[in-house]
Write a protein that holds these residues in place. Sequence first.
Motif, PDB file in Angstrom:
ATOM      1  N   ASN A  11       1.009  -1.278  -0.096  1.00 42.99           N
ATOM      2  CA  ASN A  11       0.073   0.084   0.057  1.00 42.99           C
ATOM      3  C   ASN A  11       0.902   1.394   0.024  1.00 42.99           C
ATOM      4  O   ASN A  11       0.355   2.139  -0.670  1.00 42.99           O
ATOM      5  CB  ASN A  11      -0.874   0.023   1.157  1.00 42.99           C
ATOM      6  N   LEU A  13       3.685   1.603  -1.499  1.00 43.37           N
ATOM      7  CA  LEU A  13       4.507   1.652  -2.737  1.00 43.37           C
ATOM      8  C   LEU A  13       3.572   1.897  -3.878  1.00 43.37           C
ATOM      9  O   LEU A  13       4.067   2.368  -4.842  1.00 43.37           O
ATOM     10  CB  LEU A  13       5.248   0.345  -3.053  1.00 43.37           C
ATOM     11  N   ARG A  14       2.365   1.821  -3.762  1.00 46.75           N
ATOM     12  CA  ARG A  14       1.381   1.896  -4.820  1.00 46.75           C
ATOM     13  C   ARG A  14       1.089   3.551  -4.886  1.00 46.75           C
ATOM     14  O   ARG A  14       0.797   4.097  -3.816  1.00 46.75           O
ATOM     15  CB  ARG A  14       0.022   1.071  -4.532  1.00 46.75           C
ATOM     16  N   LYS A  15       0.507   3.854  -5.892  1.00 44.96           N
ATOM     17  CA  LYS A  15      -0.177   5.103  -6.035  1.00 44.96           C
ATOM     18  C   LYS A  15      -1.270   5.120  -5.365  1.00 44.96           C
ATOM     19  O   LYS A  15      -2.222   4.478  -5.125  1.00 44.96           O
ATOM     20  CB  LYS A  15      -0.112   5.764  -7.412  1.00 44.96           C
ATOM     21  N   PRO A  16      -2.070   6.352  -4.920  1.00 44.90           N
ATOM     22  CA  PRO A  16      -3.283   6.379  -4.186  1.00 44.90           C
ATOM     23  C   PRO A  16      -4.484   5.984  -4.948  1.00 44.90           C
ATOM     24  O   PRO A  16      -4.336   6.279  -6.315  1.00 44.90           O
ATOM     25  CB  PRO A  16      -3.562   7.943  -3.936  1.00 44.90           C
ATOM     26  N   GLU A  17      -5.423   5.478  -4.375  1.00 42.70           N
ATOM     27  CA  GLU A  17      -6.769   4.874  -5.214  1.00 42.70           C
ATOM     28  C   GLU A  17      -7.702   6.030  -5.395  1.00 42.70           C
ATOM     29  O   GLU A  17      -8.426   5.761  -6.007  1.00 42.70           O
ATOM     30  CB  GLU A  17      -7.278   3.890  -4.279  1.00 42.70           C
ATOM     31  N   THR A  18      -7.372   7.237  -4.551  1.00 39.61           N
ATOM     32  CA  THR A  18      -8.407   8.297  -4.800  1.00 39.61           C
ATOM     33  C   THR A  18      -8.099   9.405  -5.763  1.00 39.61           C
ATOM     34  O   THR A  18      -6.685   9.198  -6.191  1.00 39.61           O
ATOM     35  CB  THR A  18      -8.692   8.786  -3.374  1.00 39.61           C
ATOM     36  N   ARG A  19      -8.869  10.148  -5.928  1.00 41.85           N
ATOM     37  CA  ARG A  19      -8.607  11.453  -6.887  1.00 41.85           C
ATOM     38  C   ARG A  19      -8.306  12.542  -6.062  1.00 41.85           C
ATOM     39  O   ARG A  19      -8.823  12.675  -5.194  1.00 41.85           O
ATOM     40  CB  ARG A  19      -9.732  11.600  -7.905  1.00 41.85           C
ATOM     41  N   CYS A  20      -7.709  13.511  -6.794  1.00 40.99           N
ATOM     42  CA  CYS A  20      -7.453  14.688  -6.282  1.00 40.99           C
ATOM     43  C   CYS A  20      -8.760  15.344  -6.812  1.00 40.99           C
ATOM     44  O   CYS A  20      -8.832  16.101  -7.848  1.00 40.99           O
ATOM     45  CB  CYS A  20      -6.163  15.470  -6.744  1.00 40.99           C
ATOM     46  N   GLU A  24      -8.979  16.673 -10.510  1.00 38.48           N
ATOM     47  CA  GLU A  24      -9.438  15.615 -11.631  1.00 38.48           C
ATOM     48  C   GLU A  24     -11.064  15.252 -11.184  1.00 38.48           C
ATOM     49  O   GLU A  24     -11.270  14.773 -10.016  1.00 38.48           O
ATOM     50  CB  GLU A  24      -8.624  14.389 -11.213  1.00 38.48           C
TER      51      GLU A  24
END
Length: 101
Positions: A11, A13-20, A24
């Motif tokens: 978790n 190392l992964r990019k975020p699952e949510t949007r800004c 966006e």
Amino acid sequence: MVSLLKSVINNVLRKPETRCYPVERRAPFAGSRGHVEMDPSTCTFCGVCARKCPANALTVSKDPRSWTLEPYKCIVCGYCADICPKKSISMNPNHGLPGGI
């Protein structure tokens, strides 16, 4: 304990699952009804939409040529847009406050 540590590392190392959100915006879903919009320049103020509205959310007056939609009564069924003879009412798939209020 090892599986928990593995999950935490994945978790981080992964990019975020949510949007800004404000930057966006997500595209509307297919079949989304959105909100009602009205074009007063093409409307004849015949009142068919107000009579056929199942929620009684529309009020049309010929004399002062006014059209109002009560947004908290509206169930966004789209029947007013279907029944309008001049196609002055349309459904905008983007969510927001109803137009023409």
